[in-house]
Design a protein around this motif. Structure first.
Motif, PDB file in Angstrom:
ATOM      1  N   TYR A  60       0.819  -1.205   0.000  1.00 34.75           N
ATOM      2  CA  TYR A  60       0.000   0.000   0.000  1.00 34.75           C
ATOM      3  C   TYR A  60       0.855   1.257   0.000  1.00 34.75           C
ATOM      4  O   TYR A  60       1.942   1.297   0.579  1.00 34.75           O
ATOM      5  CB  TYR A  60      -0.888   0.015   1.244  1.00 34.75           C
ATOM      6  CG  TYR A  60      -1.861  -1.125   1.306  1.00 34.75           C
ATOM      7  CD1 TYR A  60      -1.540  -2.310   1.961  1.00 34.75           C
ATOM      8  CD2 TYR A  60      -3.103  -1.026   0.693  1.00 34.75           C
ATOM      9  CE1 TYR A  60      -2.429  -3.367   2.009  1.00 34.75           C
ATOM     10  CE2 TYR A  60      -4.008  -2.084   0.744  1.00 34.75           C
ATOM     11  CZ  TYR A  60      -3.660  -3.247   1.397  1.00 34.75           C
ATOM     12  OH  TYR A  60      -4.554  -4.300   1.439  1.00 34.75           O
ATOM     13  N   ASP A  62       1.662   4.814   1.470  1.00 38.96           N
ATOM     14  CA  ASP A  62       1.600   5.257   2.863  1.00 38.96           C
ATOM     15  C   ASP A  62       0.317   6.032   3.155  1.00 38.96           C
ATOM     16  O   ASP A  62      -0.223   5.955   4.261  1.00 38.96           O
ATOM     17  CB  ASP A  62       2.809   6.140   3.192  1.00 38.96           C
ATOM     18  CG  ASP A  62       4.099   5.335   3.288  1.00 38.96           C
ATOM     19  OD1 ASP A  62       5.174   5.958   3.230  1.00 38.96           O
ATOM     20  OD2 ASP A  62       4.032   4.096   3.422  1.00 38.96           O
ATOM     21  N   LYS A  65      -2.455   3.332   3.833  1.00 45.48           N
ATOM     22  CA  LYS A  65      -2.149   2.176   4.680  1.00 45.48           C
ATOM     23  C   LYS A  65      -2.991   2.217   5.944  1.00 45.48           C
ATOM     24  O   LYS A  65      -3.095   3.247   6.608  1.00 45.48           O
ATOM     25  CB  LYS A  65      -0.660   2.183   5.019  1.00 45.48           C
ATOM     26  CG  LYS A  65      -0.098   0.856   5.454  1.00 45.48           C
ATOM     27  CD  LYS A  65       1.420   0.937   5.584  1.00 45.48           C
ATOM     28  CE  LYS A  65       2.091   1.194   4.257  1.00 45.48           C
ATOM     29  NZ  LYS A  65       3.562   1.213   4.366  1.00 45.48           N
ATOM     30  N   GLY A  66      -3.598   1.094   6.272  1.00 46.45           N
ATOM     31  CA  GLY A  66      -4.442   1.005   7.452  1.00 46.45           C
ATOM     32  C   GLY A  66      -5.888   1.408   7.213  1.00 46.45           C
ATOM     33  O   GLY A  66      -6.742   1.178   8.072  1.00 46.45           O
ATOM     34  N   ARG A  67      -6.163   1.998   6.052  1.00 46.27           N
ATOM     35  CA  ARG A  67      -7.537   2.427   5.743  1.00 46.27           C
ATOM     36  C   ARG A  67      -8.112   1.669   4.549  1.00 46.27           C
ATOM     37  O   ARG A  67      -9.326   1.446   4.495  1.00 46.27           O
ATOM     38  CB  ARG A  67      -7.562   3.930   5.433  1.00 46.27           C
ATOM     39  CG  ARG A  67      -7.093   4.809   6.575  1.00 46.27           C
ATOM     40  CD  ARG A  67      -7.328   6.282   6.268  1.00 46.27           C
ATOM     41  NE  ARG A  67      -6.598   6.748   5.089  1.00 46.27           N
ATOM     42  CZ  ARG A  67      -7.184   7.272   4.022  1.00 46.27           C
ATOM     43  NH1 ARG A  67      -8.494   7.396   3.955  1.00 46.27           N
ATOM     44  NH2 ARG A  67      -6.450   7.690   2.989  1.00 46.27           N
ATOM     45  N   THR A  69      -8.020  -1.726   1.839  1.00 49.58           N
ATOM     46  CA  THR A  69      -7.640  -3.136   1.732  1.00 49.58           C
ATOM     47  C   THR A  69      -7.889  -3.618   0.308  1.00 49.58           C
ATOM     48  O   THR A  69      -9.014  -3.496  -0.187  1.00 49.58           O
ATOM     49  CB  THR A  69      -8.438  -4.007   2.705  1.00 49.58           C
ATOM     50  OG1 THR A  69      -8.218  -3.548   4.046  1.00 49.58           O
ATOM     51  CG2 THR A  69      -8.005  -5.461   2.607  1.00 49.58           C
ATOM     52  N   SER A  85     -12.659   4.886   6.398  1.00 50.84           N
ATOM     53  CA  SER A  85     -12.171   6.139   6.980  1.00 50.84           C
ATOM     54  C   SER A  85     -11.770   7.120   5.883  1.00 50.84           C
ATOM     55  O   SER A  85     -10.687   7.718   5.921  1.00 50.84           O
ATOM     56  CB  SER A  85     -10.983   5.859   7.907  1.00 50.84           C
ATOM     57  OG  SER A  85     -11.350   4.972   8.934  1.00 50.84           O
TER      58      SER A  85
END
Length: 120
Positions: A60, A62, A65-67, A69, A85
């Motif tokens: 991903y 940066d 990333k984390g938001r 998929t 998000s």
């Protein structure tokens, strides 16, 4: 050459979620990596996420990333991008493409993309 059709874009409020889909033609879909890219108004197209041929490895940017998929279903010749998000700066036209997984460079002509608009 692989033909790609993106769908699933729309208008969403900040903090919301969307799931993008990409349908790919060809019988060799399961043999290559896929990626998502986006182009915001007035900006160059940028890499968002990539997934290898089996779905066992992902990468991903940066900024997502984390938001976001990325996933794929080789039986359906499809790749997905689950976005959560969401932020106004995620507003862009989103595109999928075959990629070289190691470099995340797109390999085919671009489709029409799908527009994602995130309101604040």
């Amino acid at each position: 050459q692989v033909q790609l059709v993106e769908s699933g874009g729309g208008l969403v409020q900040a903090g919301g979620s969307l799931r993008l889909s990409c349908a790919a033609s060809g019988r060799t879909f399961s043999t290559y990596a896929m990626g998502w890219f986006r182009q915001a108004p007035g900006k160059e197209r940028e890499f968002v996420a990539a997934i290898n041929w089996s779905g066992g490895s992902t990468y991903y940017a940066d900024s997502v990333k984390g938001r976001f998929t990325i996933s794929r279903d080789n039986a359906k010749n499809a790749v997905y991008l689950q976005m959560s998000s969401l932020k106004p700066e995620d507003t862009a036209v989103y595109y999928c493409n075959r990629v070289r997984y190691s470099t995340r460079i797109a390999m085919d002509a671009w489709g029409q993309g799908t527009l994602v608009t995130v309101s604040s």
